[in-house]
Design a protein around this motif. Structure first.
Motif, PDB file in Angstrom:
ATOM      1  N   GLY A  32       5.046 -10.493   8.083  1.00 35.69           N
ATOM      2  CA  GLY A  32       4.389  -9.489   7.604  1.00 35.69           C
ATOM      3  C   GLY A  32       5.428  -8.779   6.175  1.00 35.69           C
ATOM      4  N   TRP A  33       4.884  -8.134   5.047  1.00 35.36           N
ATOM      5  CA  TRP A  33       5.181  -7.452   4.726  1.00 35.36           C
ATOM      6  C   TRP A  33       5.928  -5.963   5.305  1.00 35.36           C
ATOM      7  CZ3 TRP A  33       8.273  -9.817   0.311  1.00 35.36           C
ATOM      8  CH2 TRP A  33       7.738 -10.839  -0.156  1.00 35.36           C
ATOM      9  N   ARG A  34       7.483  -6.119   5.054  1.00 36.12           N
ATOM     10  CA  ARG A  34       7.942  -4.624   4.983  1.00 36.12           C
ATOM     11  C   ARG A  34       9.129  -4.071   4.364  1.00 36.12           C
ATOM     12  NH1 ARG A  34      11.866  -5.582  10.183  1.00 36.12           N
ATOM     13  NH2 ARG A  34      13.173  -6.598   9.319  1.00 36.12           N
ATOM     14  N   TYR A  35       9.354  -2.145   4.323  1.00 35.55           N
ATOM     15  CA  TYR A  35      10.633  -1.793   4.087  1.00 35.55           C
ATOM     16  C   TYR A  35      11.195  -1.898   4.983  1.00 35.55           C
ATOM     17  CZ  TYR A  35       7.243  -0.545   0.109  1.00 35.55           C
ATOM     18  OH  TYR A  35       6.812  -0.692  -0.949  1.00 35.55           O
ATOM     19  N   SER A  36      12.952  -2.766   4.777  1.00 32.18           N
ATOM     20  CA  SER A  36      13.877  -2.299   5.270  1.00 32.18           C
ATOM     21  C   SER A  36      15.112  -1.184   5.323  1.00 32.18           C
ATOM     22  CB  SER A  36      14.735  -3.796   6.222  1.00 32.18           C
ATOM     23  OG  SER A  36      14.907  -3.727   6.923  1.00 32.18           O
ATOM     24  N   PHE A  37      15.469  -0.404   6.368  1.00 35.55           N
ATOM     25  CA  PHE A  37      16.255   0.719   6.128  1.00 35.55           C
ATOM     26  C   PHE A  37      17.363   0.529   7.008  1.00 35.55           C
ATOM     27  CE2 PHE A  37      12.160   2.054   4.936  1.00 35.55           C
ATOM     28  CZ  PHE A  37      12.576   2.302   2.901  1.00 35.55           C
ATOM     29  N   LYS A  72       0.963  -0.640   0.022  1.00 40.06           N
ATOM     30  CA  LYS A  72       0.267   0.484  -0.301  1.00 40.06           C
ATOM     31  C   LYS A  72       0.771   1.319  -0.274  1.00 40.06           C
ATOM     32  CE  LYS A  72      -4.093  -1.775   2.225  1.00 40.06           C
ATOM     33  NZ  LYS A  72      -4.744  -1.649   3.112  1.00 40.06           N
ATOM     34  N   LEU A  73       1.642   1.091   0.204  1.00 36.20           N
ATOM     35  CA  LEU A  73       3.181   2.009   0.525  1.00 36.20           C
ATOM     36  C   LEU A  73       3.783   2.069  -0.307  1.00 36.20           C
ATOM     37  CD1 LEU A  73       3.719   2.517   4.322  1.00 36.20           C
ATOM     38  CD2 LEU A  73       1.879   4.411   3.352  1.00 36.20           C
ATOM     39  N   SER A  74       4.465   2.587  -0.770  1.00 35.53           N
ATOM     40  CA  SER A  74       5.364   3.149  -1.421  1.00 35.53           C
ATOM     41  C   SER A  74       6.668   2.722  -1.417  1.00 35.53           C
ATOM     42  CB  SER A  74       5.304   4.405  -2.869  1.00 35.53           C
ATOM     43  OG  SER A  74       6.229   5.717  -2.391  1.00 35.53           O
ATOM     44  N   GLU A  85      15.122  -1.793   0.905  1.00 34.31           N
ATOM     45  CA  GLU A  85      14.783  -3.497   0.372  1.00 34.31           C
ATOM     46  C   GLU A  85      12.911  -3.723   1.618  1.00 34.31           C
ATOM     47  OE1 GLU A  85      16.481  -7.332   2.079  1.00 34.31           O
ATOM     48  OE2 GLU A  85      16.987  -6.037   3.371  1.00 34.31           O
ATOM     49  N   TYR A  86      12.445  -4.112   0.013  1.00 30.54           N
ATOM     50  CA  TYR A  86      11.170  -4.555   0.515  1.00 30.54           C
ATOM     51  C   TYR A  86      11.279  -6.414   0.554  1.00 30.54           C
ATOM     52  CZ  TYR A  86       5.994  -5.518  -0.143  1.00 30.54           C
ATOM     53  OH  TYR A  86       4.702  -6.676  -0.644  1.00 30.54           O
ATOM     54  N   GLU A  87      10.995  -6.630   1.956  1.00 26.36           N
ATOM     55  CA  GLU A  87      11.017  -8.110   1.940  1.00 26.36           C
ATOM     56  C   GLU A  87      10.123  -8.804   2.869  1.00 26.36           C
ATOM     57  OE1 GLU A  87      14.604  -7.882   4.879  1.00 26.36           O
ATOM     58  OE2 GLU A  87      13.860  -6.897   6.137  1.00 26.36           O
ATOM     59  N   LYS A  88       9.812 -10.097   3.068  1.00 26.74           N
ATOM     60  CA  LYS A  88       8.849 -10.560   4.029  1.00 26.74           C
ATOM     61  C   LYS A  88       9.629 -10.866   5.425  1.00 26.74           C
ATOM     62  CE  LYS A  88       5.690 -14.094   4.461  1.00 26.74           C
ATOM     63  NZ  LYS A  88       4.782 -14.996   3.778  1.00 26.74           N
ATOM     64  N   ALA A 117       4.521  -2.478   5.218  1.00 28.65           N
ATOM     65  CA  ALA A 117       4.365  -1.818   3.980  1.00 28.65           C
ATOM     66  C   ALA A 117       2.660  -1.821   3.517  1.00 28.65           C
ATOM     67  CB  ALA A 117       5.232  -2.846   3.447  1.00 28.65           C
ATOM     68  N   ASN A 118       2.188  -2.205   4.645  1.00 26.21           N
ATOM     69  CA  ASN A 118       0.762  -1.677   4.463  1.00 26.21           C
ATOM     70  C   ASN A 118      -0.131  -0.718   5.415  1.00 26.21           C
ATOM     71  OD1 ASN A 118       0.572  -3.555   2.085  1.00 26.21           O
ATOM     72  ND2 ASN A 118       0.260  -5.569   3.905  1.00 26.21           N
ATOM     73  N   THR A 119       0.418  -0.359   6.446  1.00 24.88           N
ATOM     74  CA  THR A 119      -0.067   0.425   7.655  1.00 24.88           C
ATOM     75  C   THR A 119       1.266   1.656   8.259  1.00 24.88           C
ATOM     76  OG1 THR A 119       1.132  -0.403   9.837  1.00 24.88           O
ATOM     77  CG2 THR A 119      -1.570  -1.443   9.195  1.00 24.88           C
ATOM     78  N   GLY A 120       2.732   1.479   7.263  1.00 19.82           N
ATOM     79  CA  GLY A 120       3.299   3.067   7.431  1.00 19.82           C
ATOM     80  C   GLY A 120       3.608   2.347   8.586  1.00 19.82           C
TER      81      GLY A 120
END
Length: 97
Positions: free
Chosen positions: A60-65, A31-33, A53-56, A80-83
């Motif tokens: 759940g799916w998330r962005y990791s920085f 849902k989030l870019s 990266e975009y990872e599971k 990745a969906n709720t922020g």
């Protein structure tokens, strides 16, 4: 060799469509870019993004920085969906998890 993934990445990199609109078969669209998640991560941990990266992870799916802050790396995970921030930890510059 399947050239579609390379084409999809090139189109997304050119900014013609959001990167997550072209989800890989095993990675659902978020849902989030990446840019929105990056802004959330940098608001929590200002610095220079060294890796993203975009990872599971954790079911759940998330962005990791990995955000460089002087002599340490601040790892921020953004759902990745709720922020929502789902990870917030520090690493040394040479550590890898």
């Amino acid at each position: 060799m399947n050239k579609l993934p390379l084409f999809a990445m090139a189109v997304a990199a050119a900014g013609l469509v959001p990167a997550m609109a072209i989800a890989a078969p095993n990675k659902p669209a978020a849902k989030l870019s990446m840019a929105q998640a990056r802004a959330i991560a940098l608001s929590k941990a200002p610095g220079k993004v060294a890796d993203a990266e975009y990872e599971k992870e954790g079911g759940g799916w998330r962005y990791s920085f990995d955000i460089r802050q002087g002599a340490r790396i601040h790892e921020i995970g953004v759902d990745a969906n709720t922020g929502r921030i789902v990870e917030d930890k520090f690493e040394g510059l040479n550590e890898k998890d």
